[in-house]
Structures are given as structure tokens and as C-alpha cells.
Design an enzyme around this catalytic site. Sequence first.
Site, PDB file in Angstrom:
ATOM      1  N   GLY A   1      11.497 -10.350 -17.410  1.00 43.48           N
ATOM      2  CA  GLY A   1      10.630 -11.206 -18.205  1.00 43.48           C
ATOM      3  C   GLY A   1       9.175 -10.802 -18.119  1.00 43.48           C
ATOM      4  O   GLY A   1       8.438 -10.841 -19.117  1.00 43.48           O
ATOM      5  N   GLY A   2       8.726 -10.396 -16.916  1.00 45.68           N
ATOM      6  CA  GLY A   2       7.344  -9.971 -16.758  1.00 45.68           C
ATOM      7  C   GLY A   2       7.005  -8.770 -17.614  1.00 45.68           C
ATOM      8  O   GLY A   2       5.897  -8.667 -18.158  1.00 45.68           O
TER       9      GLY A   2
ATOM     10  N   PRO B   1       0.804  -1.229   0.000  1.00 47.04           N
ATOM     11  CA  PRO B   1       0.000   0.000   0.000  1.00 47.04           C
ATOM     12  C   PRO B   1       0.840   1.282   0.000  1.00 47.04           C
ATOM     13  O   PRO B   1       0.438   2.291  -0.584  1.00 47.04           O
ATOM     14  CB  PRO B   1      -0.827  -0.137   1.284  1.00 47.04           C
ATOM     15  CG  PRO B   1      -0.966  -1.612   1.492  1.00 47.04           C
ATOM     16  CD  PRO B   1       0.343  -2.190   1.026  1.00 47.04           C
TER      17      PRO B   1
ATOM     18  N   GLU C   1       3.903  -3.937 -13.494  1.00 47.45           N
ATOM     19  CA  GLU C   1       5.266  -4.396 -13.815  1.00 47.45           C
ATOM     20  C   GLU C   1       6.239  -3.224 -13.895  1.00 47.45           C
ATOM     21  O   GLU C   1       7.236  -3.260 -14.609  1.00 47.45           O
ATOM     22  CB  GLU C   1       5.309  -5.195 -15.129  1.00 47.45           C
ATOM     23  CG  GLU C   1       4.300  -6.327 -15.238  1.00 47.45           C
ATOM     24  CD  GLU C   1       4.669  -7.539 -14.399  1.00 47.45           C
ATOM     25  OE1 GLU C   1       5.482  -7.388 -13.474  1.00 47.45           O
ATOM     26  OE2 GLU C   1       4.135  -8.613 -14.662  1.00 47.45           O
TER      27      GLU C   1
ATOM     28  N   ILE D   1      -2.628  -7.637  -5.665  1.00 49.68           N
ATOM     29  CA  ILE D   1      -2.022  -8.927  -5.993  1.00 49.68           C
ATOM     30  C   ILE D   1      -2.964  -9.726  -6.893  1.00 49.68           C
ATOM     31  O   ILE D   1      -4.062 -10.122  -6.479  1.00 49.68           O
ATOM     32  CB  ILE D   1      -1.686  -9.722  -4.718  1.00 49.68           C
ATOM     33  CG1 ILE D   1      -0.723  -8.912  -3.840  1.00 49.68           C
ATOM     34  CG2 ILE D   1      -1.093 -11.073  -5.087  1.00 49.68           C
ATOM     35  CD1 ILE D   1       0.555  -8.461  -4.523  1.00 49.68           C
TER      36      ILE D   1
END
Length: 380
Positions: A240-241, A128, A363, A157
Site C-alpha cells: 500500500g505504501g 544504517p 518504499e 525515519i
Amino acid sequence: MTQFDLTDEQRAVQELAQRFTADAITPHAAKWDEEHHFPRGTIRQAAELGFGAIYVSEESGGIGLGRLESALIMEAMAYGCPSTSAFISIHNMAAWMIDRFGDDAVKQRYLPALVTCETIASYCLTEPSAGSDAASLRTRAVRDGEHYVVTGSKAFISGGGENDIYVVMVRTGEDGPKGISCLVIEKDMEGVSFGAQERKLGWHSQPTAQVNFDGVRVPVANRVGAEGQGFAIAMAGLDGGRLNIGACSLGGAQRALDEAVGYTRDRRQFDRAIADFQNTQFTLADMETELQAARALLYLAAAKVSEGAPDKTKFAAMAKRFATDTGSAVADRALQLHGGYGYLMDYPVERIWRDLRVHRILEGTNEIMRMITARELLKA
């Protein structure tokens, strides 16, 4: 990848993902979105093709492909549903982190079920009060014998409350990135709880919630990597994400462009098809050009990440920024070309527009991607 083209093997992977998407994702995506349905069964079907462990090593049960092949799969699945494709991407990132940095015991304990998506993993970094400044995270893990006692919360999440495994970045030491470690925490461990499901603009096919840890006792054996290595592990996962989320933007934008081409050919105004007007043609031409440019940069960045090139992080950041900005812009123009109909849920462009908007935030925000790129440029 040969220069400027895909190999036969890469095309085969792409075609497999496209066929799966056409059969198992595209026909259902609108209903998933409208009903906020989490398609766990479809995700397990994707895992049967190896898409639950795309770049997990073959030794650990994955299919051991590179980041370009992963991008091709994510792009193909996002053509049907960007939200579902992005969810599978996050699971892949978490599974890879365990495979790449975990010891044999933690890999043997978790990877077999993750590979098949019998269990699904979340990546837990954001808090948060710690978003773009991820190194300031406060979730704390205090060593107590052969356990860590974990207290804190993680925000936004994907899979929160639904997923079985949470790969969590926690503070085990000093302030800053060097005091962060990585733990695998199970949903059913005592002290784990979840906030209400977030009410989101898009990404309706996947659950999103805050994850809370109230004195959770996590075995030291569940640590991934060494103490203090967590931030480096998190950033490696994000290279990678970021490619995958950029690829999801490419796939969604390609669908939006294809829908716009079809609509403007069929829709008539002033006794002509809208596609016959030069303004429409120029708009479509710009959409195609920008999308192809974004795709070329993303594929190049994916090859660099697979090869471990020295400039891989810079290229991953540039590709993520450009692909997600471009994807969002292409979807917006596709909606505009549909006129009032584009604003209706009867047409897929409004769903794609909503789903792609968040890609510029997660990301790492696109502002942070610019900071990474500039930092690399200005290194002495």
C-alpha cells in the site's frame, strides 16, 4: 472502480481531497518548504475528514476505504505539497498495520488517537546498515518476562523525533526474515532517543531523523502479530505504501505539468508564446501521455491490492517504479520549460522537482521494484 473510470463515490472522495488541498495545503506549501515547518495542525485537519485512517476499518474508527480511494486522496494532496501528502501516507500505513495485524488490546490502546492524528505514527524498517536488504536488520528485541528489551537504531525515519508512535521491525529470532517481529514503541519510553534532523534536498515540511533504542523495555502486549511475522507485516504495509508514494508522484507531476502549460502560454520569446513552438508542444504532449499511462497502471495496481489479487505485489512494484520515474521526469521537463525561472523558489516547480526525487528511493528503491517484478515473472 468500473472499467477505465472512477465510480461516483470515488469521484466524491477525490473532489473532497482536492478542495481540502486547495484550501489548506497549496497556499502554504512554499512557506512550509522554505521554513522547514511541520504542519501538524493541517495534518489534524486532514484527519477530521478521515484522511488519518483511510484504510483502517470502520470497526476501528477509520473510514475503511480501498487502496484506489487512498491513492486518489494522496494524489490530490500531493498536488499542493508532495512532502506533506507522503507524510500522511506513512502515518496511514503504520495505522493500518496495527489495525490489520494487531490484537484487540493493541488496537484499542493506539488506534483511537491515531485515527484523529492526535498521535502520529512512524514506520521503522530501514537501518544504517540495512536498506534494500531489509531482512538483514539488526535492531534486537530480547524477551525478558512480559517485556522485550530493544536495542538498535533505525535510519531515515519520517517523523523521527516528532511523532508519538513508532511501528518498529525488530529481530526476535534467527537471521533472515523469519526472525523479525513488529513492536509498537512510544516516543516517551525510557531509552528512546533521536538523532539530529536530517538536512534533505526536499521533503522540507516533514521531520526526518534516526531513531535509537538503548535497552528500551517494551511490553510484549505491544507486539503486532505473532513472533516472526514482522517481515511479512512490513512487506504487506509496503504494497500500500508503494501505491501511495506513486500517487504522490502523480499529484506533484500533475501540478508541475499544469504550471508548465500556464507558463509556456504566458512566456513570449521571438515574438511568440513559447507554447506556440512545436518543440514545446511535443514536450507537453509527451509529459501528458506518460503521466496518464502511469496513472492508469497505478489505479489498476491499487484495485488489485484492494482485492487481494495474486499478482498484487508485482503490480504494486511496477506501478511504484513507473509512477515515480515518470513523476520525476515530468517535473524535470516542467522545470526545463520554465528556463531560468524554474530554478527559482518563486515558482513551485523547483520544490516539486526536489520533493519527487526521493520517491524513486523510498518504499523500496526502483531497482528493487525491478527485482520484484522480474522475480515474479521468472517464477517456475
